[in-house]
Design an enzyme around this catalytic site. Structure first.
Site, short mmCIF file in Angstrom:
data_model
loop_
_atom_site.label_atom_id
_atom_site.label_comp_id
_atom_site.label_asym_id
_atom_site.label_seq_id
_atom_site.Cartn_x
_atom_site.Cartn_y
_atom_site.Cartn_z
N GLU A 138 -15.34 1.74 -3.35
CA GLU A 138 -14.67 0.45 -3.64
C GLU A 138 -15.43 -0.62 -2.86
O GLU A 138 -15.22 -0.80 -1.67
CB GLU A 138 -13.19 0.49 -3.22
CG GLU A 138 -12.44 -0.75 -3.69
CD GLU A 138 -11.02 -0.85 -3.17
OE1 GLU A 138 -10.71 -0.24 -2.14
OE2 GLU A 138 -10.22 -1.57 -3.80
N HIS A 204 -11.14 -5.94 -8.51
CA HIS A 204 -11.58 -6.98 -7.57
C HIS A 204 -12.45 -7.97 -8.34
O HIS A 204 -13.59 -8.23 -8.00
CB HIS A 204 -12.34 -6.37 -6.39
CG HIS A 204 -11.43 -5.79 -5.36
ND1 HIS A 204 -10.78 -6.56 -4.42
CD2 HIS A 204 -11.03 -4.52 -5.14
CE1 HIS A 204 -10.03 -5.78 -3.65
NE2 HIS A 204 -10.15 -4.53 -4.08
N ASN A 228 -3.49 -6.61 -8.91
CA ASN A 228 -3.90 -6.97 -7.55
C ASN A 228 -5.42 -7.17 -7.52
O ASN A 228 -6.17 -6.33 -8.03
CB ASN A 228 -3.49 -5.90 -6.54
CG ASN A 228 -1.98 -5.87 -6.37
OD1 ASN A 228 -1.32 -4.88 -6.66
ND2 ASN A 228 -1.42 -6.96 -5.91
N ASP A 257 4.43 0.35 -4.71
CA ASP A 257 5.14 0.42 -3.42
C ASP A 257 6.26 -0.61 -3.33
O ASP A 257 6.96 -0.66 -2.32
CB ASP A 257 4.17 0.25 -2.25
CG ASP A 257 3.44 -1.08 -2.24
OD1 ASP A 257 3.58 -1.86 -3.21
OD2 ASP A 257 2.73 -1.36 -1.26
N HIS A 260 3.19 -4.61 -3.54
CA HIS A 260 2.03 -5.12 -4.28
C HIS A 260 2.42 -5.69 -5.64
O HIS A 260 1.74 -6.58 -6.16
CB HIS A 260 0.98 -4.01 -4.46
CG HIS A 260 0.15 -3.79 -3.25
ND1 HIS A 260 0.60 -3.10 -2.16
CD2 HIS A 260 -1.12 -4.18 -2.94
CE1 HIS A 260 -0.35 -3.07 -1.23
NE2 HIS A 260 -1.39 -3.72 -1.68
N ASP A 283 -3.57 3.68 -2.41
CA ASP A 283 -4.37 2.68 -1.67
C ASP A 283 -3.96 2.73 -0.19
O ASP A 283 -4.01 1.72 0.51
CB ASP A 283 -4.19 1.28 -2.26
CG ASP A 283 -5.31 0.32 -1.89
OD1 ASP A 283 -6.29 0.75 -1.24
OD2 ASP A 283 -5.20 -0.87 -2.24
ZN LIG Z 1 -8.83 -2.85 -3.32
#
Ligand SMILES: [Zn+2]
Length: 393
Positions: A138, A204, A228, A257, A260, A283
């Protein structure tokens, strides 16, 4: 040979009552029902009573736990993480790197490759630990605009040489790579990584709809922590989220969760992706299973308060466990346990290209969890290994 039995079993696609799981040499040799055939004579029987059997959970995005980060140089770090995962029903995982200076990333990839290879060679010393099966890279090929907590000074534009250097450091063990598809050079790297068998995951990213679609055409087939660190959905420029929600060729994962994503967004996501293409990830960072405080994520520090992990006001990973994520899906989206389990078992196994994990069937690795009706973990079994005490009551 050992026979395992319980009240019911989810393969997870099918439900079997009065199940009978026969294990030999760490592998399932038969998955059937006591109603259909008698238990073979003279073998050990482990009866889990009124419990439910399901495949061991597979986490394709996890940074650490129990006070340790998967990029730590300390050799005991992974062992602690793997014991914590095991307690929460995870039997296979993909240690996930974050953006860091190149030399630190290369050495982390080398250490993780060692851990993967030594776990694969193991013949019995690794009891009660989840197994690392590949690496999730990542970063650093992420968008500055949607970097989240990844350090901006270490982000890079994708190049074939840069990707190959990571690949060599990891000795070919990269199985998932998150990349922002709108970056210059991304398409060539996506095509090359896909060619090498990597699951290319878009994330991302500030991509518009067209660049997200071009990434799928180039070979991307998954999306990382949906919503996210992505350009938000807009009804005239749907962007990467629009592509994630509407393209049936893409699977996608979320961090369920309750921090997020709002539970209503979890429900929306699950309606769009359905029980075949939705995946749960944790994560999770080193703070998982630990009290509030300051913890490391890769090379930077994260503040953890009431389950929120933050760096400079931005979310930085989670303290979620996979069993909790499954129960949250049941609560947030009103899915039953069997459906929710697919998102933590067969679906992530497919994303990572594993045909012998995430399902209970003859020929698969004998990794499974023993759950109660609420989805709480009572026992975890890796490679069919049980201590003498288990299931004797
Ligand atoms: Zn990330």
């Amino acid at each position: 040979m050992i026979a395992f039995t319980a009240s019911s079993l989810y393969t997870p696609i099918e439900r079997v009552e009065q199940p009978l799981l026969l294990v030999e040499d760490h592998v399932f040799v038969e998955v059937s029902s006591r109603v259909a055939r008698p238990i073979p004579q003279g073998i050990r029987i482990v009866d889990f009573g009124d419990a439910i059997l399901a495949p061991g959970f597979v986490d394709i995005h996890i940074h650490g736990g129990a006070g340790h980060d998967v990029m730590d140089a300390d050799a005991s770090a992974l062992c602690a993480v793997e014991q914590l995962l095991f307690k929460h029903g995870v039997t296979s995982y993909f240690p996930t790197t974050v953006t860091a200076p190149l030399d630190q990333t290369w050495s982390a990839l080398d250490r993780l490759a060692n851990a993967i290879e030594s776990a694969a060679r193991d013949n019995g010393s690794r009891r009660e630990r989840a197994q690392p099966l590949g690496i999730h890279l990542e970063g650093p090929f992420l968008s500055h605009v949607r970097r989240g907590a990844h350090p901006p000074e270490n982000l890079l534009l994708p190049t074939l040489q840069g990707f190959d250097r990571f690949w060599q450091a990891a000795r070919g063990h990269i199985r998932v790579m998150t990349i922002a598809p709108e970056l210059e050079g991304a398409r060539e790297v996506i095509a090359e990584a896909a060619q090498r068998g990597v699951c290319v995951s878009i994330g991302h990213s500030d991509a518009d709809l067209n660049s997200a679609r071009a990434a799928v055409a180039a070979g991307a087939r998954h999306a990382t922590h949906g919503f996210n660190a992505m350009r938000p959905l807009d009804h005239r420029e749907p962007g990467i989220v629009g592509e994630m929600l509407t393209d049936a060729r893409l699977s996608a994962d979320i961090i369920a969760d309750g921090i997020h994503l709002d539970p209503a967004i979890v429900e929306l996501f699950l309606k769009a992706k359905g029980p075949d293409a939705a995946v749960l990830i944790t994560d999770a960072i080193s703070a998982t299973g630990m009290p509030d405080g300051r913890y490391r994520l890769g090379t930077f520090e994260v503040e953890v308060k009431n389950g929120r992990c933050e760096v400079g006001g931005k979310l930085a990973g989670s303290v979620l466990t996979m069993d909790r994520a499954v129960r949250n899906v049941m609560q947030f989206a009103h899915w039953d346990l069997q459906q929710a389990l697919r998102l933590a078992t067969i679906n992530p196994a497919r994303v990572a290209g594993l045909s012998d994990r995430g399902r209970l069937e003859a020929g698969a690795e004998a990794d499974f969890v023993v759950l109660n009706r609420a989805g709480e973990v009572r026992s975890t079994i890796v490679r069919g290994e049980v201590s003498e005490a288990v299931g004797q009551s």
